[in-house]
Design a protein around this motif. Structure first.
Motif, PDB file in Angstrom:
ATOM      1  N   HIS A 119       0.848  -1.183  -0.008  1.00  0.00           N
ATOM      2  CA  HIS A 119       0.208  -0.009   0.141  1.00  0.00           C
ATOM      3  C   HIS A 119       0.848   1.292   0.008  1.00  0.00           C
ATOM      4  CE1 HIS A 119      -3.415   2.639   1.059  1.00  0.00           C
ATOM      5  NE2 HIS A 119      -2.576   3.110   1.953  1.00  0.00           N
ATOM      6  N   GLN A 120       1.901   1.101   0.839  1.00  0.00           N
ATOM      7  CA  GLN A 120       2.830   2.540   0.917  1.00  0.00           C
ATOM      8  C   GLN A 120       3.600   2.628  -0.320  1.00  0.00           C
ATOM      9  OE1 GLN A 120       3.541   1.597   5.238  1.00  0.00           O
ATOM     10  NE2 GLN A 120       2.929   3.836   5.561  1.00  0.00           N
ATOM     11  N   LYS A 121       4.208   1.552  -0.620  1.00  0.00           N
ATOM     12  CA  LYS A 121       5.371   1.692  -1.816  1.00  0.00           C
ATOM     13  C   LYS A 121       4.385   2.077  -3.079  1.00  0.00           C
ATOM     14  CE  LYS A 121       9.205  -0.792  -0.236  1.00  0.00           C
ATOM     15  NZ  LYS A 121       9.374  -2.288   0.289  1.00  0.00           N
ATOM     16  N   ALA A 122       3.280   1.689  -3.354  1.00  0.00           N
ATOM     17  CA  ALA A 122       2.494   1.807  -4.538  1.00  0.00           C
ATOM     18  C   ALA A 122       1.578   3.181  -4.325  1.00  0.00           C
ATOM     19  CB  ALA A 122       1.628   0.748  -4.863  1.00  0.00           C
ATOM     20  N   ASN A 123       1.875   3.665  -3.119  1.00  0.00           N
ATOM     21  CA  ASN A 123       0.924   4.890  -2.961  1.00  0.00           C
ATOM     22  C   ASN A 123      -0.321   4.847  -3.297  1.00  0.00           C
ATOM     23  OD1 ASN A 123       0.727   7.638  -1.875  1.00  0.00           O
ATOM     24  ND2 ASN A 123       1.261   8.591  -3.727  1.00  0.00           N
ATOM     25  N   HIS A 124      -1.074   3.627  -3.039  1.00  0.00           N
ATOM     26  CA  HIS A 124      -2.335   3.551  -3.374  1.00  0.00           C
ATOM     27  C   HIS A 124      -3.238   4.329  -2.301  1.00  0.00           C
ATOM     28  CE1 HIS A 124      -1.885  -0.956  -4.596  1.00  0.00           C
ATOM     29  NE2 HIS A 124      -1.592  -0.206  -5.550  1.00  0.00           N
ATOM     30  N   ASP A 125      -4.445   4.810  -2.829  1.00  0.00           N
ATOM     31  CA  ASP A 125      -5.354   5.329  -1.913  1.00  0.00           C
ATOM     32  C   ASP A 125      -6.141   4.322  -0.913  1.00  0.00           C
ATOM     33  OD1 ASP A 125      -5.099   8.123  -2.734  1.00  0.00           O
ATOM     34  OD2 ASP A 125      -6.027   7.524  -4.749  1.00  0.00           O
ATOM     35  N   THR A 200     -17.750  -2.565   1.610  1.00  0.00           N
ATOM     36  CA  THR A 200     -17.473  -3.146   0.353  1.00  0.00           C
ATOM     37  C   THR A 200     -17.724  -1.884  -0.825  1.00  0.00           C
ATOM     38  OG1 THR A 200     -19.346  -4.431   0.356  1.00  0.00           O
ATOM     39  CG2 THR A 200     -17.067  -5.663   0.700  1.00  0.00           C
ATOM     40  N   ASP A 201     -18.840  -1.251  -0.538  1.00  0.00           N
ATOM     41  CA  ASP A 201     -19.371  -0.232  -1.522  1.00  0.00           C
ATOM     42  C   ASP A 201     -18.247   0.854  -1.671  1.00  0.00           C
ATOM     43  OD1 ASP A 201     -21.631  -1.739  -1.907  1.00  0.00           O
ATOM     44  OD2 ASP A 201     -22.797  -0.239  -1.069  1.00  0.00           O
ATOM     45  N   ILE A 202     -17.391   0.957  -0.781  1.00  0.00           N
ATOM     46  CA  ILE A 202     -16.525   2.057  -0.993  1.00  0.00           C
ATOM     47  C   ILE A 202     -15.178   1.900  -2.179  1.00  0.00           C
ATOM     48  CG2 ILE A 202     -16.198   2.761   1.546  1.00  0.00           C
ATOM     49  CD1 ILE A 202     -13.651   1.352   1.707  1.00  0.00           C
ATOM     50  N   VAL A 203     -15.313   0.614  -2.509  1.00  0.00           N
ATOM     51  CA  VAL A 203     -14.285   0.339  -3.862  1.00  0.00           C
ATOM     52  C   VAL A 203     -15.191   1.101  -4.891  1.00  0.00           C
ATOM     53  CG1 VAL A 203     -13.297  -1.291  -5.111  1.00  0.00           C
ATOM     54  CG2 VAL A 203     -13.818  -1.801  -2.550  1.00  0.00           C
ATOM     55  N   GLY A 204     -16.156   0.720  -5.171  1.00  0.00           N
ATOM     56  CA  GLY A 204     -16.969   1.493  -6.408  1.00  0.00           C
ATOM     57  C   GLY A 204     -17.104   2.826  -6.213  1.00  0.00           C
ATOM     58  N   ILE A 205     -17.233   3.373  -5.104  1.00  0.00           N
ATOM     59  CA  ILE A 205     -17.394   4.828  -4.882  1.00  0.00           C
ATOM     60  C   ILE A 205     -16.082   5.381  -5.457  1.00  0.00           C
ATOM     61  CG2 ILE A 205     -17.900   6.436  -3.245  1.00  0.00           C
ATOM     62  CD1 ILE A 205     -19.674   4.650  -1.901  1.00  0.00           C
ATOM     63  N   LEU A 206     -14.842   4.991  -4.628  1.00  0.00           N
ATOM     64  CA  LEU A 206     -13.827   5.419  -5.063  1.00  0.00           C
ATOM     65  C   LEU A 206     -13.201   5.162  -6.427  1.00  0.00           C
ATOM     66  CD1 LEU A 206     -11.759   4.589  -1.685  1.00  0.00           C
ATOM     67  CD2 LEU A 206     -12.219   6.792  -2.509  1.00  0.00           C
ATOM     68  N   LYS A 207     -13.704   4.161  -7.115  1.00  0.00           N
ATOM     69  CA  LYS A 207     -13.381   4.002  -8.497  1.00  0.00           C
ATOM     70  C   LYS A 207     -13.971   5.030  -9.322  1.00  0.00           C
ATOM     71  CE  LYS A 207     -11.913   1.639 -12.040  1.00  0.00           C
ATOM     72  NZ  LYS A 207     -10.570   1.550 -12.346  1.00  0.00           N
ATOM     73  N   SER A 208     -15.162   5.529  -8.992  1.00  0.00           N
ATOM     74  CA  SER A 208     -15.999   6.380  -9.778  1.00  0.00           C
ATOM     75  C   SER A 208     -15.101   7.844  -9.517  1.00  0.00           C
ATOM     76  CB  SER A 208     -17.416   6.562  -9.382  1.00  0.00           C
ATOM     77  OG  SER A 208     -17.316   7.016  -8.208  1.00  0.00           O
ATOM     78  N   GLU A 209     -14.678   7.803  -8.657  1.00  0.00           N
ATOM     79  CA  GLU A 209     -13.833   9.111  -8.211  1.00  0.00           C
ATOM     80  C   GLU A 209     -12.289   9.241  -8.708  1.00  0.00           C
ATOM     81  OE1 GLU A 209     -14.491   9.676  -4.062  1.00  0.00           O
ATOM     82  OE2 GLU A 209     -16.672  10.174  -4.350  1.00  0.00           O
ATOM     83  N   ASN A 210     -11.949   8.230  -9.689  1.00  0.00           N
ATOM     84  CA  ASN A 210     -10.556   8.194 -10.041  1.00  0.00           C
ATOM     85  C   ASN A 210      -9.512   7.779  -8.789  1.00  0.00           C
ATOM     86  OD1 ASN A 210     -11.472   8.022 -12.658  1.00  0.00           O
ATOM     87  ND2 ASN A 210     -11.433  10.304 -12.553  1.00  0.00           N
ATOM     88  N   ALA A 211      -9.881   7.355  -7.751  1.00  0.00           N
ATOM     89  CA  ALA A 211      -8.862   7.080  -6.842  1.00  0.00           C
ATOM     90  C   ALA A 211      -7.900   5.789  -7.193  1.00  0.00           C
ATOM     91  CB  ALA A 211      -9.579   6.827  -5.403  1.00  0.00           C
ATOM     92  N   LEU A 212      -6.776   5.945  -6.477  1.00  0.00           N
ATOM     93  CA  LEU A 212      -5.958   4.771  -6.957  1.00  0.00           C
ATOM     94  C   LEU A 212      -6.082   3.676  -5.984  1.00  0.00           C
ATOM     95  CD1 LEU A 212      -3.345   3.688  -8.616  1.00  0.00           C
ATOM     96  CD2 LEU A 212      -1.826   4.686  -6.961  1.00  0.00           C
ATOM     97  N   ILE A 213      -6.873   2.566  -6.715  1.00  0.00           N
ATOM     98  CA  ILE A 213      -7.225   1.326  -6.048  1.00  0.00           C
ATOM     99  C   ILE A 213      -6.306   0.195  -6.429  1.00  0.00           C
ATOM    100  CG2 ILE A 213      -8.952  -0.185  -5.162  1.00  0.00           C
ATOM    101  CD1 ILE A 213     -11.143   2.085  -6.109  1.00  0.00           C
ATOM    102  N   GLY A 214      -5.479  -0.532  -5.347  1.00  0.00           N
ATOM    103  CA  GLY A 214      -4.943  -1.557  -5.572  1.00  0.00           C
ATOM    104  C   GLY A 214      -5.095  -2.870  -5.036  1.00  0.00           C
ATOM    105  N   THR A 215      -4.722  -4.116  -5.252  1.00  0.00           N
ATOM    106  CA  THR A 215      -4.880  -5.157  -4.391  1.00  0.00           C
ATOM    107  C   THR A 215      -3.720  -6.040  -3.975  1.00  0.00           C
ATOM    108  OG1 THR A 215      -5.064  -6.709  -6.597  1.00  0.00           O
ATOM    109  CG2 THR A 215      -7.312  -5.927  -5.500  1.00  0.00           C
ATOM    110  N   TYR A 216      -3.557  -6.501  -3.020  1.00  0.00           N
ATOM    111  CA  TYR A 216      -2.543  -7.323  -2.379  1.00  0.00           C
ATOM    112  C   TYR A 216      -3.125  -8.838  -2.433  1.00  0.00           C
ATOM    113  CZ  TYR A 216       0.778  -9.915   0.218  1.00  0.00           C
ATOM    114  OH  TYR A 216       1.665 -10.939   0.916  1.00  0.00           O
ATOM    115  N   ILE A 217      -2.761  -9.578  -3.136  1.00  0.00           N
ATOM    116  CA  ILE A 217      -3.363 -10.987  -3.604  1.00  0.00           C
ATOM    117  C   ILE A 217      -2.519 -11.952  -2.739  1.00  0.00           C
ATOM    118  CG2 ILE A 217      -4.045 -12.758  -5.062  1.00  0.00           C
ATOM    119  CD1 ILE A 217      -3.896 -10.779  -7.451  1.00  0.00           C
TER     120      ILE A 217
END
Ligand code: UD1
Ligand code: CA
Length: 458
Positions: A119-125, A200-217
């Motif tokens: 999260h920190q290295k990729a500077n994700h929101d 879980t709805d925060i993901v779709g909301i942030l996506k629509s606001e062009n936030a930087l969303i990443g995953t750790y698998i």
């Protein structure tokens, strides 16, 4: 910059079908929520952990006490609503917050560290920890777009048949920048089949606001298992048991039939120890090298010294020093402190009692509230009579004392060094050093009595 963690533990756990709040359920005698809080602490990356409590909050409070801060969710309106309850406690806007469910006991500090690092290295929101499972039923599904970028999370109830086929799931762990967390949560509504505020709805909301969303698998998917019912609890417990046993065996602990052996998360066992079947060791127990434990032995919160052997016995909140042999069928209750090279044998119960070096109680004895010296021998059936129905009293026994079979030592009493209590005695007075104490009726032999009795019958 401050890093927070919010652990969600306000839910009732409806699917458990019992009254205990779900996150208080134990695995290997330790509550689920305690694992999560401990692992968060072990990351050394979190400054403050906030646990959201609601249903039976006092139960969770009694487990974690003052090790965390608490936010209260009076009504369980969903995971999104639960996170909002921590708003007043999160004051550093530049920091980040890790959000975790309280029903995920297998997650370890390494996963949390790796996700925080990414999260920190990729500077994700926002970073979401996901994993791929064989059976995704019940979990939120990760919906990715054509570029493989996450779009949203769809809950089981809302998922279309096609979405239900997706095997990448939401573990329920999120890391998010504080400056967007609560304003995003304010945009979550409860327009869904459960009428709840889904985090879980925060993901779709942030996506629509062009936030930087990443995953750790997460690769070891079982570590993300959510425990929603008692069956899942048993699966999680057996996974944890397996992991602990494997780690111990690789560090030099021999286990005979390990599937029947249960070792708690905080137990420390040194190398060259052998554990036999049907053995439970829990709490903060320490087993020193060379010990042989079991079969059929339960040890909780106890210290077992070097080369001690314990068979078919129960040992709680007690210590056993090196080279002693305990069992079969001994019961060491709270505060039994058995000295070195002792022999505590069949059907011997010991409570709040310490013994010195080379002391023996080999069969059928009760030793309670006593201080016992070196080289003392208790014959079969010897008893410290410590309780008069109202109060408990102490027995003090010096070194080299021989207590004969079936002796009752009525406390308070002191038996001094080198003395000898005759078998069958009931002693209630102190016995000076080097004394033979006999306290029993003299034997009367009525010779020929049986013949006379037989004659009378005829
Ligand atoms: C949740 C996720 C799901 C994810 C899964 C992972 C949502 C909407 N769904 O589903 O995407 O795959 O976890 O295990 O978040 N809680 C509260 N207050 C509430 C409701 C819940 O504190 O009002 C707590 C519960 O005590 C529990 C945690 O939040 O510890 C998760 O709740 P749970 O009902 O188990 O969510 P899932 O249905 O498993
Ligand atoms: Ca769950």
């Amino acid at each position: 910059m401050k890093s927070y963690a919010i652990v969600l533990a306000a839910g009732k756990g409806t699917r458990m079908k019992t009254d205990l709040p779900k996150c208080a359920y134990p695995l290997l005698k330790k509550p689920m929520i305690a694992y999560i809080v401990e692992n968060l602490k072990n990351t050394e990356l979190i400054d403050e952990t906030i646990v959201v409590v609601g249903h039976k909050k006092e139960v969770i409070h009694n487990i974690l006490n003052n090790s965390v801060s608490y936010a209260i969710q009076e009504e369980q309106l969903g995971t999104g609503h639960a996170v909002k309850m921590a708003k007043e406690l999160i004051v550093d806007q530049d920091g980040l917050t890790a959000i975790l469910p309280g029903d995920m006991p297998l997650i370890d500090e390494f996963v949390l560290k790796a996700a925080l690092d990414k999260h920190q290295k990729a500077n994700h929101d926002l970073t979401i920890v996901t994993t791929v499972v064989e059976d995704p039923f019940g979990y939120g599904r990760i919906i990715r777009n054509g570029d493989n970028v996450i779009d949203k999370i769809v809950e089981e109830n809302e998922a279309s048949p096609l979405e239900k086929e997706i095997k990448e799931i939401n573990t329920g762990i999120y890391i998010i920048k504080n400056n967007i967390l609560f304003e995003t949560l304010d945009k979550v509504n409860k327009d869904n089949s459960k009428g709840e505020y889904y985090l879980t709805d925060i993901v779709g909301i942030l996506k629509s606001e062009n936030a930087l969303i990443g995953t750790y698998i997460l690769k070891t998917s079982y570590k993300a298992m959510g425990v929603n019912d008692l069956y899942a609890l048993s699966i999680a417990e057996s996974k944890l048991r397996h992991d602990i046993n494997m780690r111990l065996m690789k560090s030099g602990v021999a286990m005979i039939n390990p599937d029947t052996i249960t070792i708690g998360h905080n137990v420390v066992i040194e190398e060259n120890v052998t554990i036999y079947p049907n053995t439970y060791i829990t709490g903060n127990s320490l087993i020193k090298k060379g010990a042989a434990i079991g079969p059929n032995t339960e040890i909780h919160h106890s210290y077992i010294g070097e080369n001690v052997s314990c068979k078919h016995s129960l040992i709680f909140n007690s210590t056993i020093q090196e080279e002693s042999k305990v069992g079969p069928f001994a019961h060491l209750r709270d505060g039994a402190n058995v000295g070195p090279r002792n022999r505590i044998g069949n059907f011997v119960e010991i409570k709040k009692t310490s013994t010195g070096y080379n002391t023996k109680a080999s069969h059928l004895a009760y030793l309670g509230d006593a201080e016992i010296g070196d080289n003392v021998n208790f014959g079969c059936g010897a008893i410290t009579v410590n309780y008069d129905g109202t109060n408990k009293y102490k027995t003090i026994i010096g070194d080299n004392v021989f207590v004969g079979c079936n002796a009752n030592l009525i406390a308070p009493i002191e038996i001094h060094d080198d003395s000898f209590i005759a078998a069958g005695s009931t002693v209630n007075k102190n016995v000076p050093k080097g004394t033979l104490a006999i306290a029993r009726a003299y034997q009367v032999n009525k010779e020929n009595y049986m013949n006379l009795k037989d004659k009378k019958k005829k």
